[in-house]
Design a protein around this motif. Structure first.
Motif, PDB file in Angstrom:
ATOM      1  N   THR A 278       6.721  23.538 -12.306  1.00 36.36           N
ATOM      2  CA  THR A 278       6.192  24.242 -13.486  1.00 36.36           C
ATOM      3  C   THR A 278       6.806  23.679 -14.767  1.00 36.36           C
ATOM      4  OG1 THR A 278       7.908  25.937 -13.203  1.00 36.36           O
ATOM      5  CG2 THR A 278       5.744  26.377 -12.223  1.00 36.36           C
ATOM      6  N   ASP A 279       7.366  22.465 -14.661  1.00 36.85           N
ATOM      7  CA  ASP A 279       8.045  21.868 -15.825  1.00 36.85           C
ATOM      8  C   ASP A 279       7.428  20.531 -16.219  1.00 36.85           C
ATOM      9  OD1 ASP A 279       8.829  20.555 -13.530  1.00 36.85           O
ATOM     10  OD2 ASP A 279      10.958  20.417 -14.078  1.00 36.85           O
ATOM     11  N   TYR A 280       6.153  20.357 -15.901  1.00 31.95           N
ATOM     12  CA  TYR A 280       5.464  19.128 -16.304  1.00 31.95           C
ATOM     13  C   TYR A 280       5.139  19.162 -17.796  1.00 31.95           C
ATOM     14  CZ  TYR A 280       4.859  17.836 -11.407  1.00 31.95           C
ATOM     15  OH  TYR A 280       5.086  17.474 -10.104  1.00 31.95           O
TER      16      TYR A 280
ATOM     17  N   ASP B 202       0.600  24.278 -19.642  1.00 31.34           N
ATOM     18  CA  ASP B 202       1.178  25.426 -18.912  1.00 31.34           C
ATOM     19  C   ASP B 202       2.286  25.007 -17.944  1.00 31.34           C
ATOM     20  OD1 ASP B 202      -0.050  24.440 -16.604  1.00 31.34           O
ATOM     21  OD2 ASP B 202      -1.656  25.932 -16.581  1.00 31.34           O
ATOM     22  N   GLY B 203       2.681  23.725 -18.005  1.00 34.36           N
ATOM     23  CA  GLY B 203       3.800  23.264 -17.185  1.00 34.36           C
ATOM     24  C   GLY B 203       3.440  22.833 -15.780  1.00 34.36           C
ATOM     25  N   THR B 204       2.157  23.000 -15.379  1.00 34.81           N
ATOM     26  CA  THR B 204       1.752  22.569 -14.031  1.00 34.81           C
ATOM     27  C   THR B 204       0.878  21.320 -14.130  1.00 34.81           C
ATOM     28  OG1 THR B 204      -0.188  24.046 -13.974  1.00 34.81           O
ATOM     29  CG2 THR B 204       1.892  24.915 -13.130  1.00 34.81           C
TER      30      THR B 204
ATOM     31  N   SER C 205      -5.302  22.200 -14.843  1.00 41.40           N
ATOM     32  CA  SER C 205      -3.963  22.391 -14.295  1.00 41.40           C
ATOM     33  C   SER C 205      -4.035  23.209 -13.009  1.00 41.40           C
ATOM     34  CB  SER C 205      -3.070  23.115 -15.314  1.00 41.40           C
ATOM     35  OG  SER C 205      -3.455  24.484 -15.415  1.00 41.40           O
TER      36      SER C 205
ATOM     37  N   ASP D  84       2.357  13.877 -14.266  1.00 35.55           N
ATOM     38  CA  ASP D  84       2.035  15.077 -15.058  1.00 35.55           C
ATOM     39  C   ASP D  84       0.533  15.329 -15.062  1.00 35.55           C
ATOM     40  OD1 ASP D  84       4.716  15.321 -15.757  1.00 35.55           O
ATOM     41  OD2 ASP D  84       4.485  14.201 -17.621  1.00 35.55           O
TER      42      ASP D  84
END
Length: 335
Positions: free
Chosen positions: A217-219, A223-225, A266, A295
């Motif tokens: 969840t840190d891409y 939204d980080g996904t 995502s 990513d």
């Protein structure tokens, strides 16, 4: 190419598998004579319609393939047979080079020896590795990061060299993330233990899994996904038909084309779509990211749109999910 009599027979390798079976349906729907060869290690005999000739066998068996080419007057090959699980390719690299590269060499040799003029190859966006720019165009560097990507890129190279030396042209179609199922419910993704997100999510939605794992969840995404370009399997099958028509119309030209919509979603957006389509949330579990996952991986699809008479018909995420869900429910009824 009016009427089936003017259409050469097409040999479809791996035609009992997920994408291959959809290509077989599209070919038959359009009046092409079809012969399927599949060793049924991951494919299903029921996935091949009665209208297609079926042979259980291995694409690496040059004598068998040569016999099929001669007996059926094969004019084109669509090559789907192969192994496709990226982590497995890292653990078993030599199996992947055998299955995807060595056997493809045998198939190409049989095609050349049998006078087959047209070859369509099921390639992958994994040939790009982790691209520097997104959307990724066909001219981007091909630097795979796993044996799966290399095994496919080597086959592309063999096709290019064979086409330069022999009366053969080819189209390498680099798939992005294939999902969905035949809108008429005739085929879909049926392999147990599949790793594709939409397949996993609809399994969870139908109670076959308790949750969906979200890997990372840190891409560097909104939204980080991770973001991927999902293409409906029926649109992909249609692209194979249009590619075949182009190869026949221009026998001196070969093509390498991305197969995607040029739009990414995502992981969270995909799961939101599944929640919308089913009208009930599925459990999401956050897990560490997996090594080598970029990513974002989105196709620059301008070349395929400019080269083939092809336009997506089901390029809507909820449509893709709904078709995958309908198939998953049918599988449940099959037992």
């Amino acid at each position: 190419m009016q009427g089936s009599s003017s259409k050469p027979a097409v040999l479809v390798t791996g035609g009992a598998g997920y994408i291959g079976s959809h290509a077989v349906l599209a070919l038959l729907d359009a009046g092409w004579p079809v012969v399927v060869i599949d060793n049924l290690t991951t494919g299903f005999r029921w996935a091949v319609p009665d209208a297609a000739a079926f042979v259980e066998g291995d694409v690496g068996d040059q004598a068998l393939v040569g016999r099929l080419i001669a007996e059926h007057g094969i004019g084109a090959i669509m090559h789907f047979a192969g192994s496709i699980v990226v982590p497995e390719s890292v653990a078993k690299p030599l199996e992947y080079y055998e299955n995807n590269t060595v056997k493809s060499r045998a198939l190409i040799a049989a095609a050349v020896a049998g006078g087959v003029r047209h070859f369509i190859f099921s390639s992958t966006a994994a040939t790009y590795g982790i691209p520097e720019r997104v959307p990724v165009a066909e001219e981007a560097p091909t630097v795979p990061i796993n044996p799966y990507g290399w095994s496919k890129l080597m086959t592309e190279r063999m096709l290019a060299d064979a086409a330069a030396a022999h009366p053969l042209n080819y189209c390498a179609l680099r798939y992005f993330n294939v999902a969905g199922a035949d809108p008429e419910g005739r085929s879909g993704q049926s392999t147990a233990g599949a790793t594709h997100l939409i397949k996993v999510a609809v399994e969870a939605a139908t109670g076959k899994r308790g949750h969906v794992s979200v890997f990372g969840t840190d891409y560097a995404t909104p939204d980080g996904t991770g973001i991927r370009d999902y293409i409906h399997v029926s649109d992909l099958a249609a692209a194979h038909l249009r590619a075949l028509e182009r190869l026949i119309a221009e026998p001196e030209r070969s093509h390498t084309l991305n197969c995607g919509y040029g739009r990414g979603f995502s992981v969270m957006e995909v799961l939101d779509s599944v929640d919308r389509v089913t009208n009930r949330p599925i459990e999401r579990r956050m897990e560490p990211r997996r090594a080598g996952d970029p990513d974002a991986l989105v196709a620059d699809n301008r070349r395929i749109l400019g080269t083939l008479d092809w336009r997506p018909a089901r390029a809507d995420l909820d449509t893709i999910v709904a078709d995958a869900l309908a198939w998953e429910r049918r599988l449940g009824e099959r037992g």
